[in-house]
Design an enzyme around this catalytic site. Structure first.
Site, PDB file in Angstrom:
ATOM      1  CG  HIS A 193       6.680   8.168 -12.769  1.00 32.75           C
ATOM      2  ND1 HIS A 193       6.802   7.856 -11.428  1.00 32.75           N
ATOM      3  CD2 HIS A 193       5.675   7.365 -13.242  1.00 32.75           C
ATOM      4  CE1 HIS A 193       5.920   6.926 -11.096  1.00 32.75           C
ATOM      5  NE2 HIS A 193       5.232   6.609 -12.178  1.00 32.75           N
ATOM      6  CG  LEU A 199      -2.171   4.725 -14.462  1.00 28.03           C
ATOM      7  CD1 LEU A 199      -3.419   3.954 -14.058  1.00 28.03           C
ATOM      8  CD2 LEU A 199      -2.276   6.183 -14.005  1.00 28.03           C
ATOM      9  CG  ASP A 250       8.379  10.491 -10.039  1.00 28.61           C
ATOM     10  OD1 ASP A 250       8.778   9.314 -10.027  1.00 28.61           O
ATOM     11  OD2 ASP A 250       7.221  10.819 -10.375  1.00 28.61           O
ATOM     12  CB  SER A 267       4.102   3.672 -10.711  1.00 24.51           C
ATOM     13  OG  SER A 267       3.340   4.839 -10.838  1.00 24.51           O
ATOM     14  CD  GLN A 268      -2.851   2.082 -10.469  1.00 17.86           C
ATOM     15  OE1 GLN A 268      -3.431   3.148 -10.612  1.00 17.86           O
ATOM     16  NE2 GLN A 268      -3.086   1.042 -11.248  1.00 17.86           N
TER      17      GLN A 268
END
Length: 297
Positions: A278, A40, A223, A106-107
């Site tokens: 993250h 993202l 994270d 991630s995404q």
């Protein structure tokens, strides 16, 4: 060195250099291509450090960071993104006789899982899910506060579980444990991908996913974005917001999409690293050496 020896070395030097270059090419050719899918609000520019790491440990590897749905475009519905990434990655797969590796951040980890589930002809060897919300997201993070200033985690379902909300990527994997029925009835991405709702393609999607040789799940307690962070390991909250492990999830127990099948054959590796925020997972040398490099042969 005598004059004759110098002349002989001078004649042999180009040949030695050629042999050395051929050796490098041979070593490079032994590594499968790597495809990277960002998360993202990211773009390929964020992955320059990862590319350097791979080049240092696996010289000659063909690495592609797919340049699609960058920045704000990453908010588009995930099935739209899956189709775009499929068109971009398919030619790379077709040109890789021995298969490819996926590193999906991630995404992007959810996008890659959807790709694998819906591509009967994929040739992915190892799928590295790098701090990805594989079981969904449910937390008040800075991303949430920026995207939805009127909402907190307890009431975001009012937006996410609507037709309009499902047009925003983060809502596609919003998993509110307190509104399970709404999630199952409204989530047109994660609930479908997990076969938690009726999916006529469930058997085929499961068969496609388990064709991978290895699934590597990477995450850690610091994270700060993926909530709960254990979602990156296919664990998630129960109704009391207590995290239950992957092996206790219904999708695992029912083997809804192949997770239990992969685990039964020893195809799942989990790599937990503390102290990593993250945005640093793809640029942290310790993470790379412990969790990524061993699988990129």
């Amino acid at each position: 060195m005598t004059g004759r020896a110098q002349r002989n070395w001078g004649a042999l030097a180009p040949l030695c250099l050629l042999l050395f270059l051929l050796l490098l090419l041979t070593l490079g050719a032994s590594y499968k291509p790597v495809v990277v899918v960002h998360g993202l609000f990211d773009s390929p520019s964020e992955f320059s450090q990862l590319l350097r790491f791979i080049n240092q440990t696996h010289p000659g590897t063909n690495v592609t960071v797919v340049d699609l749905f960058d920045r704000s475009q990453s908010l588009k519905p995930l099935w739209v993104q899956v189709e775009g990434f499929r068109r971009a990655i398919s030619p790379i797969m077709q040109n890789a006789a021995d298969g490819v590796h996926l590193i999906c951040y991630s995404q992007g980890g959810l996008i890659c899982r959807a790709l694998l589930s819906t591509m009967p002809d994929h040739n992915v060897d190892t799928f590295i899910s790098l701090s990805a919300p594989q079981m969904g997201q449910y937390g008040d993070t800075r991303y949430l506060r920026w995207l939805f200033p009127r909402y907190v985690k307890s009431n975001l379902y009012r937006f996410c579980y609507t037709r309009l909300g499902q047009d925003v990527s983060i809502c596609n994997y919003w998993n509110d444990p307190h509104h399970r029925d709404l999630y199952l009835n409204s989530s047109n991405f994660l609930a479908l991908l997990n076969s938690e709702r009726v999916n006529p393609n469930a058997t085929a999607w499961k068969r496609n996913l388990v064709r991978i040789r290895k699934l590597v799940l990477v995450g850690g307690p610091d994270d700060g974005v993926i909530t709960p962070w254990q979602s990156s390991l296919f664990a998630f909250y129960n109704l009391n917001e207590t995290v239950t492990d992957m092996e206790q999830q219904l999708v695992y127990l029912h083997d809804s999409f192949g997770l239990k099948t992969l685990d039964a054959r020893g195809a799942i590796a989990r790599c937990q690293v503390p102290g990593v925020p993250h945005t640093a997972w793809h640029s942290n040398r310790t993470v790379y050496e412990a969790c990524l490099a061993p699988w990129l042969s």
